[in-house]
Design an enzyme around this catalytic site. Structure first.
Site, PDB file in Angstrom:
ATOM      1  CE  LYS A   1       5.918  34.922  25.592  1.00 40.41           C
ATOM      2  NZ  LYS A   1       5.067  35.260  24.442  1.00 40.41           N
TER       3      LYS A   1
ATOM      4  CE1 TYR B   1       5.916  36.540  28.827  1.00 37.31           C
ATOM      5  CE2 TYR B   1       8.248  36.953  29.234  1.00 37.31           C
ATOM      6  CZ  TYR B   1       7.103  37.201  28.498  1.00 37.31           C
ATOM      7  OH  TYR B   1       7.137  38.090  27.452  1.00 37.31           O
TER       8      TYR B   1
ATOM      9  CG  ASN C   1      -8.226  36.180  27.652  1.00 35.74           C
ATOM     10  OD1 ASN C   1      -7.416  37.099  27.537  1.00 35.74           O
ATOM     11  ND2 ASN C   1      -8.019  35.129  28.421  1.00 35.74           N
TER      12      ASN C   1
ATOM     13  N   GLY D   1      -1.912  24.567  15.265  1.00 37.77           N
ATOM     14  CA  GLY D   1      -2.890  23.657  14.636  1.00 37.77           C
ATOM     15  C   GLY D   1      -3.769  24.410  13.643  1.00 37.77           C
TER      16      GLY D   1
HETATM   17  P1  NAD Z   1      -0.046  42.949  26.936  1.00 39.92           P
HETATM   18  O1  NAD Z   1      -0.330  42.347  28.259  1.00 39.92           O
HETATM   19  O2  NAD Z   1      -0.259  44.409  26.745  1.00 39.92           O
HETATM   20  O3  NAD Z   1      -0.880  42.214  25.807  1.00 39.92           O
HETATM   21  C1  NAD Z   1      -1.151  40.842  25.835  1.00 39.92           C
HETATM   22  C2  NAD Z   1      -2.581  40.630  25.342  1.00 39.92           C
HETATM   23  O4  NAD Z   1      -2.855  39.224  25.311  1.00 39.92           O
HETATM   24  C3  NAD Z   1      -3.630  41.247  26.280  1.00 39.92           C
HETATM   25  O5  NAD Z   1      -4.555  42.021  25.549  1.00 39.92           O
HETATM   26  C4  NAD Z   1      -4.290  40.043  26.936  1.00 39.92           C
HETATM   27  O6  NAD Z   1      -5.623  40.291  27.331  1.00 39.92           O
HETATM   28  C5  NAD Z   1      -4.151  38.991  25.841  1.00 39.92           C
HETATM   29  N1  NAD Z   1      -4.220  37.609  26.334  1.00 39.92           N
HETATM   30  C6  NAD Z   1      -3.497  37.066  27.357  1.00 39.92           C
HETATM   31  N2  NAD Z   1      -3.838  35.774  27.515  1.00 39.92           N
HETATM   32  C7  NAD Z   1      -4.773  35.487  26.561  1.00 39.92           C
HETATM   33  C8  NAD Z   1      -5.502  34.328  26.203  1.00 39.92           C
HETATM   34  N3  NAD Z   1      -5.343  33.161  26.863  1.00 39.92           N
HETATM   35  N4  NAD Z   1      -6.377  34.379  25.163  1.00 39.92           N
HETATM   36  C9  NAD Z   1      -6.547  35.540  24.475  1.00 39.92           C
HETATM   37  N5  NAD Z   1      -5.898  36.683  24.777  1.00 39.92           N
HETATM   38  C10 NAD Z   1      -5.014  36.654  25.804  1.00 39.92           C
HETATM   39  O7  NAD Z   1       1.465  42.573  26.565  1.00 39.92           O
HETATM   40  P2  NAD Z   1       2.400  43.084  25.371  1.00 39.92           P
HETATM   41  O8  NAD Z   1       3.501  43.865  25.932  1.00 39.92           O
HETATM   42  O9  NAD Z   1       1.582  43.668  24.290  1.00 39.92           O
HETATM   43  O10 NAD Z   1       3.009  41.701  24.865  1.00 39.92           O
HETATM   44  C11 NAD Z   1       2.481  41.041  23.724  1.00 39.92           C
HETATM   45  C12 NAD Z   1       3.344  39.835  23.376  1.00 39.92           C
HETATM   46  O11 NAD Z   1       4.685  40.251  23.113  1.00 39.92           O
HETATM   47  C13 NAD Z   1       3.414  38.785  24.479  1.00 39.92           C
HETATM   48  O12 NAD Z   1       3.408  37.501  23.899  1.00 39.92           O
HETATM   49  C14 NAD Z   1       4.755  39.057  25.137  1.00 39.92           C
HETATM   50  O13 NAD Z   1       5.292  37.905  25.713  1.00 39.92           O
HETATM   51  C15 NAD Z   1       5.580  39.528  23.946  1.00 39.92           C
HETATM   52  N6  NAD Z   1       6.699  40.385  24.391  1.00 39.92           N
HETATM   53  C16 NAD Z   1       6.488  41.687  24.729  1.00 39.92           C
HETATM   54  C17 NAD Z   1       7.558  42.460  25.157  1.00 39.92           C
HETATM   55  C18 NAD Z   1       7.395  43.919  25.505  1.00 39.92           C
HETATM   56  O14 NAD Z   1       8.397  44.547  25.870  1.00 39.92           O
HETATM   57  N7  NAD Z   1       6.242  44.500  25.383  1.00 39.92           N
HETATM   58  C19 NAD Z   1       8.846  41.890  25.272  1.00 39.92           C
HETATM   59  C20 NAD Z   1       9.004  40.548  24.950  1.00 39.92           C
HETATM   60  C21 NAD Z   1       7.931  39.808  24.492  1.00 39.92           C
END
Ligand code: NAD
Ligand code: UDP
Length: 328
Positions: free
Chosen positions: A150, A146, A33, A103
């Site tokens: 998680k 957060y 989104n 789901g």
């Molecule tokens: P990011 O913010 O770059 O990417 C997250 C993406 O999810 C974005 O494109 C955002 O628009 C989309 N998004 C958020 N809410 C949404 C929704 N309700 N519906 C549809 N899309 C939605 O973050 P990232 O670093 O790429 O992280 C990706 C995943 O990995 C996350 O779940 C994060 O918790 C997990 N994570 C990342 C890290 C890291 O170091 N990058 C560490 C631990 C966990």
């Protein structure tokens, strides 16, 4: 051809996962989104007949036509600044969004991997953190939106596995960095890189004695790929155990970027974990995986990426405004 749904496709990790799965010959359905992500991260895939993008908020009912083999749930704000700005969305995407995706996986008999985080360990009292550690999280602190989303995500995933026999995987991801991060997402690497590029002083929070262990994106993607095709249902840490204090890290960045900025100190955010280092013994044994890219090499590649962006793109990555997405 196997079909995979990747949520958070326009984000940092999601877009790299889309690249990997398209190149491995999968049909990839990206879903996002765009609340924290950016279309530029995946626009190069629009030419591929094996990639399609759906603009959808995963906290709303998700409809996918036809068969689906795999789901990677990566949608969620991931940086402390982002999830402090959009706390309710953060809670919803980890809880309601995950419920919808579980789901969907059940209806399609698809395997699902969810992106959990080292934040489930909170401010850890055990060091390094292995998967057996239950964590030390404040439910009501600013990071709780957060961390607890998680933790709920892991619980509901295990419940679907145990109760419905769903084929699930849980990746506990530790701080990862690389191309396509947003300079203004507040995480320490883009923050320092942006400051270096703008010729500003580097802001170290607290004394800088707190530690992190940074994993280069290519290593992270390889770990996730291997975990998806393993047969293990419990959480697995994926990260780089090479730990460094934030102050030493700031000094490394100054050296790397060959700039002459000063380091300035700012308040440590509430509940900022004092130490973080993954124990990756499980991933090593189970997946025959460990990170291959050292910090110097990974940071150089990441800095080159930011340096080579056009002025417009750099500006865009530094001025993401998600006000239009915030429902009051
Ligand atoms: P990011 O913010 O770059 O990417 C997250 C993406 O999810 C974005 O494109 C955002 O628009 C989309 N998004 C958020 N809410 C949404 C929704 N309700 N519906 C549809 N899309 C939605 O973050 P990232 O670093 O790429 O992280 C990706 C995943 O990995 C996350 O779940 C994060 O918790 C997990 N994570 C990342 C890290 C890291 O170091 N990058 C560490 C631990 C966990
Ligand atoms: N940090 C910092 N200066 C910044 C941004 C972050 O000193 O400009 C610190 C932050 O307080 C934390 C560490 O760097 O101790 C890593 O922060 P980040 O937001 O990248 O991720 P976290 O691991 O805290 O989720």
């Amino acid at each position: 051809m196997k079909k995979i749904l990747i949520t958070g496709a326009a984000g940092f990790l999601g877009s790299h996962l889309c690249d990997r799965f398209v190149s491995e010959g999968f049909h990839v359905i990206g879903m996002d989104n765009f609340i924290t992500g950016d279309e530029t991260n995946i626009i190069h895939l629009y030419n591929s007949s094996n990639f399609e993008l759906i603009d959808h908020d995963v906290t709303e009912f998700i409809k996918i036509e036809g068969e689906l083999d795999y789901i990677l749930h990566f949608a969620s704000p991931a940086s402390p600044i982002d999830y402090l700005k959009i706390p309710i969305q953060t809670l919803k995407v980890g809880s309601l969004g995950t419920h919808n995706l579980l789901g969907l996986a059940k209806a399609k008999k698809a395997r699902i991997l969810i992106a959990s985080t080292s934040e489930v360990y909170g401010d850890p009292l055990v060091h390094p953190q292995s998967e057996e550690y239950y964590g030390n999280v404040s439910t009501i602190g600013p990071r709780g939106v957060y961390d607890e989303a998680k933790r709920f995500q892991e619980s509901i995933t295990m419940a679907y596995h145990r109760f419905h026999g769903l084929d699930t995987r849980i990746a506990r991801i530790f701080n990862t960095y690389g191309s396509r991060m947003r300079l203004n997402d507040g995480r320490v690497i883009p923050a320092f890189m942006g400051q270096a590029l703008r010729g500003e002083d580097l802001t170290v929070f607290g004394t800088g004695e707190q530690t992190r262990s940074f994993c280069y994106v290519d290593d992270q993607i390889e770990g996730i790929y291997r975990l998806l095709f393993s047969d293990y249902h419990y959480p697995v840490n994926i990260g780089n155990p090479n730990e460094i204090s934030i102050l030493d890290f700031a000094k490394e960045i100054i050296k790397l970027t060959q700039t002459s900025q000063k380091i300035i100190f700012k308040d440590l955010p509430i509940d900022d974990p004092l130490q973080r280092q993954p124990d990756i013994s499980l991933a090593k044994n189970l997946l025959d995986w460990e990170p291959k890219t050292g910090r110097a090499e990974g940071m150089q590649k990441t800095f080159n990426y930011f340096k080579n962006l056009s002025k417009e793109e750099l500006y865009k990555r530094d001025h993401k405004d998600f006000a239009s997405h915030i429902k009051k």
